[in-house]
Design a protein around this motif. Structure first.
Motif, short mmCIF file in Angstrom:
data_model
loop_
_atom_site.label_atom_id
_atom_site.label_comp_id
_atom_site.label_asym_id
_atom_site.label_seq_id
_atom_site.Cartn_x
_atom_site.Cartn_y
_atom_site.Cartn_z
N LEU A 107 0.81 -1.23 0.00
CA LEU A 107 0.00 0.00 0.00
C LEU A 107 0.85 1.28 0.00
CD1 LEU A 107 -2.94 0.82 -0.01
CD2 LEU A 107 -2.89 0.87 2.48
N PHE A 108 1.89 1.30 0.84
CA PHE A 108 2.71 2.52 0.95
C PHE A 108 4.16 2.25 0.55
CE2 PHE A 108 -0.82 3.11 3.99
CZ PHE A 108 -1.40 4.23 3.41
N SER A 109 4.35 1.39 -0.44
CA SER A 109 5.73 1.06 -0.82
C SER A 109 6.47 2.28 -1.39
CB SER A 109 5.81 -0.15 -1.75
OG SER A 109 4.84 -0.04 -2.73
N LEU A 125 11.26 6.95 2.66
CA LEU A 125 11.38 8.29 3.24
C LEU A 125 10.86 8.29 4.69
CD1 LEU A 125 12.02 11.31 2.83
CD2 LEU A 125 9.65 11.63 2.11
N TRP A 126 9.71 7.69 4.92
CA TRP A 126 9.15 7.65 6.27
C TRP A 126 10.11 6.93 7.23
CZ3 TRP A 126 3.39 5.97 4.91
CH2 TRP A 126 2.73 7.06 4.36
N SER A 186 13.47 6.63 7.06
CA SER A 186 14.66 7.39 7.43
C SER A 186 14.30 8.60 8.27
CB SER A 186 15.48 7.77 6.20
OG SER A 186 14.67 8.44 5.29
N GLN A 187 13.17 9.22 8.01
CA GLN A 187 12.76 10.38 8.82
C GLN A 187 12.43 9.95 10.26
OE1 GLN A 187 9.47 11.81 6.39
NE2 GLN A 187 10.72 13.48 5.58
N LEU A 188 11.67 8.89 10.39
CA LEU A 188 11.24 8.48 11.74
C LEU A 188 12.40 7.96 12.58
CD1 LEU A 188 7.77 6.87 10.93
CD2 LEU A 188 8.21 9.02 12.13
N ARG A 189 13.32 7.27 11.92
CA ARG A 189 14.48 6.75 12.66
C ARG A 189 15.22 7.90 13.35
NH1 ARG A 189 19.52 4.15 11.39
NH2 ARG A 189 19.58 5.31 9.44
N GLY A 210 6.24 -0.74 3.65
CA GLY A 210 5.06 -0.15 3.02
C GLY A 210 3.82 -1.01 3.14
N SER A 211 3.94 -2.19 3.75
CA SER A 211 2.74 -3.03 3.91
C SER A 211 1.92 -2.53 5.09
CB SER A 211 3.13 -4.49 4.11
OG SER A 211 3.88 -4.65 5.29
#
Ligand SMILES: O=C(O)CCC(=O)C(=O)O
Ligand SMILES: [Mn+2]
Length: 198
Positions: A22-24, A29-30, A32-35, A159-160
Motif C-alpha cells: 500500500l505505501f511502498s 522516506l518515512w 529514514s525520517q522516523l528513525r 510499506g505493507s
C-alpha cells in the motif's frame, strides 16, 4: 499510495487484512525520517515477576497525559513527529478509521523482536482496530489462534499495512520472531486509545 487489494488472512471472519504494497512508494522516506526524529526509548517490562529490558526501542505517540500501561511498562506520551502525522492521515484516508495514538517499535536488527501477545487491554476498546504499518527491512510476522490451531506466517515488507480489527485480538496472538536480517525495521501500530484510569 498504491491501490492494492487486501489479502484476507482469516477468510472465516475477515478481521485480518494485509495490504502488501500500500505505501511502498512512501516507505523509504518515512523510515529514514522516523528513525532520526522519534525519541526512542528502551523500556523495561515485568515478565513472570522479573524486570526485563525490551528487545526493541519504542515510542508512544498520543495526546498529552495519555499514558499507556501494560506488563509493568508505562509509556509516557511523546508528541507526533510530522512524518507520523502524514502517515496517519494516509492510513486513515485509506481505511476510513480515525486513530488517536501510535505505538512505534524500532527493531535495530534481526536480533530484536516482540514475543507472543494480543493488544487487548481495556484501553483499546472491546473490538480494537489496529493498523500496523511496516517500514525498513522485511520481517516475518506470525499469528496463532488462541484456541489452538495452525500458526500463520506472513512476510511484512516495507510499506505493507496489516489491519487487525473486530474480535481478532480476542481470537489471535501475534509476534515478530528474531531473524537473521541485519537491517533495521520500524513498525507503527496505529490505535484508538480510550484511557481507563488517570
Ligand atoms: O512489529 C510488529 O510488526 C508488531 C508490533 C506489535 O505487535 C505491537 O507493537 O504491539
Ligand atoms: Mn501487537
Amino acid at each position: 499510495m498504491s491501490s492494492d487489494n487486501p489479502c484476507v488472512l482469516d477468510p472465516e471472519h475477515g478481521e485480518l487484512l494485509l495490504y502488501p504494497a500500500l505505501f511502498s512508494a512512501e516507505a523509504s522516506l518515512w523510515y529514514s525520517q522516523l528513525r532520526k526524529l522519534v525519541p526512542w526509548r528502551r523500556e523495561q517490562a515485568m515478565i513472570f515477576g522479573r524486570r526485563r529490558v525490551l528487545p526493541r526501542l519504542t515510542a508512544w505517540c498520543a495526546g498529552a497525559g495519555q499514558r499507556y500501561r501494560y506488563s509493568g511498562i508505562c509509556h509516557e506520551p511523546t508528541p507526533w513527529p510530522q512524518p507520523l502525522c502524514t502517515a496517519r492521515t494516509a492510513v486513515e484516508k485509506h481505511i476510513g478509521t480515525a486513530f488517536n495514538s501510535a505505538l512505534i517499535s524500532y527493531y535495530r536488527n534481526g536480533g530484536e523482536y516482540i514475543g507472543w501477545h494480543s493488544d487487548n487491554e481495556a484501553s483499546m476498546g472491546a473490538q480494537p482496530c489496529i493498523a500496523s504499518l511496516s517500514l525498513g527491512a522485511t520481517r516475518r510476522f506470525q499469528l496463532r489462534p488462541r484456541q489452538g490451531g495452525k500458526t500463520l506466517s506472513i512476510e511484512l515488507p516495507a510499506g505493507s499495512l496489516l489491519l487487525m480489527r473486530g474480535h481478532s485480538q480476542r481470537h489471535w496472538q501475534h509476534r515478530l520472531p528474531p531473524s537473521s536480517v541485519a537491517r533495521g525495521r520500524i513498525n507503527i501500530s496505529f490505535r484508538h486509545f480510550e484511557p481507563t484510569s488517570p
